[in-house]
Design a protein around this motif. Structure first.
Motif, PDB file in Angstrom:
ATOM      1  N   TRP A   1       0.840  -1.195   0.000  1.00 40.87           N
ATOM      2  CA  TRP A   1       0.000   0.000   0.000  1.00 40.87           C
ATOM      3  C   TRP A   1       0.878   1.249   0.000  1.00 40.87           C
ATOM      4  N   GLY A   2       0.268   2.371  -0.261  1.00 37.52           N
ATOM      5  CA  GLY A   2       0.963   3.646  -0.125  1.00 37.52           C
ATOM      6  C   GLY A   2       1.791   4.027  -1.326  1.00 37.52           C
ATOM      7  N   ASN A   3       2.755   4.906  -1.069  1.00 36.70           N
ATOM      8  CA  ASN A   3       3.550   5.498  -2.145  1.00 36.70           C
ATOM      9  C   ASN A   3       4.366   4.488  -2.935  1.00 36.70           C
ATOM     10  N   SER A   4       4.775   3.394  -2.313  1.00 37.46           N
ATOM     11  CA  SER A   4       5.638   2.446  -3.029  1.00 37.46           C
ATOM     12  C   SER A   4       4.857   1.409  -3.832  1.00 37.46           C
ATOM     13  N   SER A   5       3.528   1.476  -3.823  1.00 40.69           N
ATOM     14  CA  SER A   5       2.757   0.460  -4.550  1.00 40.69           C
ATOM     15  C   SER A   5       2.993   0.541  -6.060  1.00 40.69           C
ATOM     16  N   ASN A   6       3.127   1.747  -6.610  1.00 45.74           N
ATOM     17  CA  ASN A   6       3.389   1.865  -8.056  1.00 45.74           C
ATOM     18  C   ASN A   6       4.733   1.263  -8.424  1.00 45.74           C
ATOM     19  N   ARG A   7       5.745   1.560  -7.627  1.00 47.98           N
ATOM     20  CA  ARG A   7       7.086   1.027  -7.897  1.00 47.98           C
ATOM     21  C   ARG A   7       7.104  -0.493  -7.760  1.00 47.98           C
ATOM     22  N   ALA A   8       6.410  -1.012  -6.757  1.00 55.71           N
ATOM     23  CA  ALA A   8       6.347  -2.457  -6.558  1.00 55.71           C
ATOM     24  C   ALA A   8       5.739  -3.143  -7.779  1.00 55.71           C
ATOM     25  N   ALA A   9       4.689  -2.557  -8.333  1.00 60.01           N
ATOM     26  CA  ALA A   9       4.036  -3.140  -9.511  1.00 60.01           C
ATOM     27  C   ALA A   9       4.967  -3.157 -10.720  1.00 60.01           C
ATOM     28  N   GLN A  10       5.880  -2.218 -10.787  1.00 63.18           N
ATOM     29  CA  GLN A  10       6.802  -2.141 -11.920  1.00 63.18           C
ATOM     30  C   GLN A  10       7.949  -3.138 -11.816  1.00 63.18           C
ATOM     31  N   VAL A  11       8.492  -3.324 -10.606  1.00 61.75           N
ATOM     32  CA  VAL A  11       9.720  -4.115 -10.487  1.00 61.75           C
ATOM     33  C   VAL A  11       9.514  -5.531  -9.973  1.00 61.75           C
ATOM     34  N   MET A  12       8.363  -5.824  -9.392  1.00 61.82           N
ATOM     35  CA  MET A  12       8.110  -7.183  -8.903  1.00 61.82           C
ATOM     36  C   MET A  12       7.575  -8.027 -10.052  1.00 61.82           C
ATOM     37  N   THR A  13       8.468  -8.751 -10.684  1.00 62.91           N
ATOM     38  CA  THR A  13       8.082  -9.574 -11.825  1.00 62.91           C
ATOM     39  C   THR A  13       8.326 -11.050 -11.517  1.00 62.91           C
ATOM     40  N   LYS A  14       7.612 -11.873 -12.251  1.00 66.49           N
ATOM     41  CA  LYS A  14       7.621 -13.321 -12.028  1.00 66.49           C
ATOM     42  C   LYS A  14       9.032 -13.875 -11.893  1.00 66.49           C
ATOM     43  N   GLY A  15       9.227 -14.693 -10.862  1.00 62.78           N
ATOM     44  CA  GLY A  15      10.491 -15.381 -10.658  1.00 62.78           C
ATOM     45  C   GLY A  15      11.498 -14.639  -9.812  1.00 62.78           C
ATOM     46  N   LYS A  16      11.329 -13.328  -9.637  1.00 63.95           N
ATOM     47  CA  LYS A  16      12.303 -12.573  -8.855  1.00 63.95           C
ATOM     48  C   LYS A  16      12.212 -12.950  -7.384  1.00 63.95           C
ATOM     49  N   ARG A  17      13.371 -12.955  -6.739  1.00 62.78           N
ATOM     50  CA  ARG A  17      13.445 -13.217  -5.298  1.00 62.78           C
ATOM     51  C   ARG A  17      13.221 -11.898  -4.577  1.00 62.78           C
ATOM     52  N   VAL A  18      12.330 -11.930  -3.576  1.00 59.55           N
ATOM     53  CA  VAL A  18      11.987 -10.714  -2.846  1.00 59.55           C
ATOM     54  C   VAL A  18      12.052 -10.939  -1.336  1.00 59.55           C
ATOM     55  N   TYR A  19      12.304  -9.850  -0.635  1.00 53.47           N
ATOM     56  CA  TYR A  19      12.262  -9.809   0.827  1.00 53.47           C
ATOM     57  C   TYR A  19      11.017  -9.019   1.195  1.00 53.47           C
ATOM     58  N   ILE A  20      10.203  -9.565   2.086  1.00 47.46           N
ATOM     59  CA  ILE A  20       8.948  -8.934   2.501  1.00 47.46           C
ATOM     60  C   ILE A  20       8.906  -8.916   4.021  1.00 47.46           C
ATOM     61  N   GLN A  21       8.541  -7.771   4.566  1.00 44.45           N
ATOM     62  CA  GLN A  21       8.297  -7.670   6.002  1.00 44.45           C
ATOM     63  C   GLN A  21       6.983  -6.934   6.179  1.00 44.45           C
ATOM     64  N   GLY A  22       6.102  -7.481   7.006  1.00 47.14           N
ATOM     65  CA  GLY A  22       4.801  -6.855   7.201  1.00 47.14           C
ATOM     66  C   GLY A  22       4.018  -7.521   8.313  1.00 47.14           C
ATOM     67  N   GLN A  23       2.696  -7.359   8.227  1.00 42.87           N
ATOM     68  CA  GLN A  23       1.793  -7.890   9.242  1.00 42.87           C
ATOM     69  C   GLN A  23       0.816  -8.861   8.597  1.00 42.87           C
ATOM     70  N   LEU A  24       0.522  -9.942   9.296  1.00 41.43           N
ATOM     71  CA  LEU A  24      -0.447 -10.920   8.827  1.00 41.43           C
ATOM     72  C   LEU A  24      -1.856 -10.415   9.128  1.00 41.43           C
ATOM     73  N   LYS A  25      -2.694 -10.360   8.100  1.00 39.88           N
ATOM     74  CA  LYS A  25      -4.075  -9.903   8.233  1.00 39.88           C
ATOM     75  C   LYS A  25      -5.004 -10.990   7.714  1.00 39.88           C
ATOM     76  N   SER A  26      -6.160 -11.166   8.351  1.00 36.87           N
ATOM     77  CA  SER A  26      -7.147 -12.129   7.869  1.00 36.87           C
ATOM     78  C   SER A  26      -8.405 -11.388   7.453  1.00 36.87           C
ATOM     79  N   HIS A  27      -9.105 -11.962   6.479  1.00 37.70           N
ATOM     80  CA  HIS A  27     -10.346 -11.393   5.952  1.00 37.70           C
ATOM     81  C   HIS A  27     -11.329 -12.527   5.694  1.00 37.70           C
ATOM     82  N   THR A  28     -12.584 -12.212   5.720  1.00 43.89           N
ATOM     83  CA  THR A  28     -13.629 -13.171   5.370  1.00 43.89           C
ATOM     84  C   THR A  28     -14.339 -12.646   4.129  1.00 43.89           C
ATOM     85  N   ASN A  29     -14.421 -13.497   3.088  1.00 39.25           N
ATOM     86  CA  ASN A  29     -15.075 -13.047   1.861  1.00 39.25           C
ATOM     87  C   ASN A  29     -16.595 -13.209   1.960  1.00 39.25           C
ATOM     88  N   GLN A  30     -17.293 -12.897   0.885  1.00 34.64           N
ATOM     89  CA  GLN A  30     -18.767 -12.919   0.888  1.00 34.64           C
ATOM     90  C   GLN A  30     -19.335 -14.311   1.118  1.00 34.64           C
TER      91      GLN A  30
END
Length: 132
Positions: free
Chosen positions: A56-85
């Protein structure tokens, strides 16, 4: 209480720039992490786990540009749960920090070869100096 997730894995597909119903942009991607272990017979096995992430936020556009299939990435964040319809619960990682770990391959134009070549190897200490 702490809710922190750290993942290093490979992107299963190109990241997608999406928009919420209220118009907020975010980037969605799926990451595969692998665990190697020996089974009961002593044979090596690999177990793959898939993780949904949202940037989310300002880096979402950049993430969409550089995160391509097969690339190795480091992710740090929070686990969130949702219930669908339909009432099905699912989990995703709300990303706070991300990095693409693969080196960028840059194709540079070939440099023209210099017509001048030194006639001798100069001393690393300067002309006329020798190391004692």
């Amino acid at each position: 209480m702490i809710n922190q997730v750290t993942l290093i894995g490979n992107l299963g597909d190109d990241a997608e720039l999406r928009t919420t119903q209220s118009g907020t942009p975010y980037t969605y991607a799926r990451i595969a992490t692998n665990e190697n272990y020996k089974d009961g017979q002593g044979n090596w096995q690999t177990s793959t786990e898939w993780h949904s992430i949202k940037v989310w936020g300002n880096s979402s556009n950049r993430a969409a540009q550089v995160m391509t299939k097969g690339k190795r990435v480091y992710i740090q964040g929070q686990l969130k749960s949702h219930t669908n319809q339909e009432g099905k619960r699912f989990w995703e990682v709300r990303v706070d920090v991300w990095r693409v770990l693969d080196k960028e391959e840059k194709l540079l134009p070939a440099e023209p070869e210099s017509p001048w070549q030194p006639s001798h190897n100069p001393s690393p200490f300067g002309e006329g100096f020798t190391r004692r």
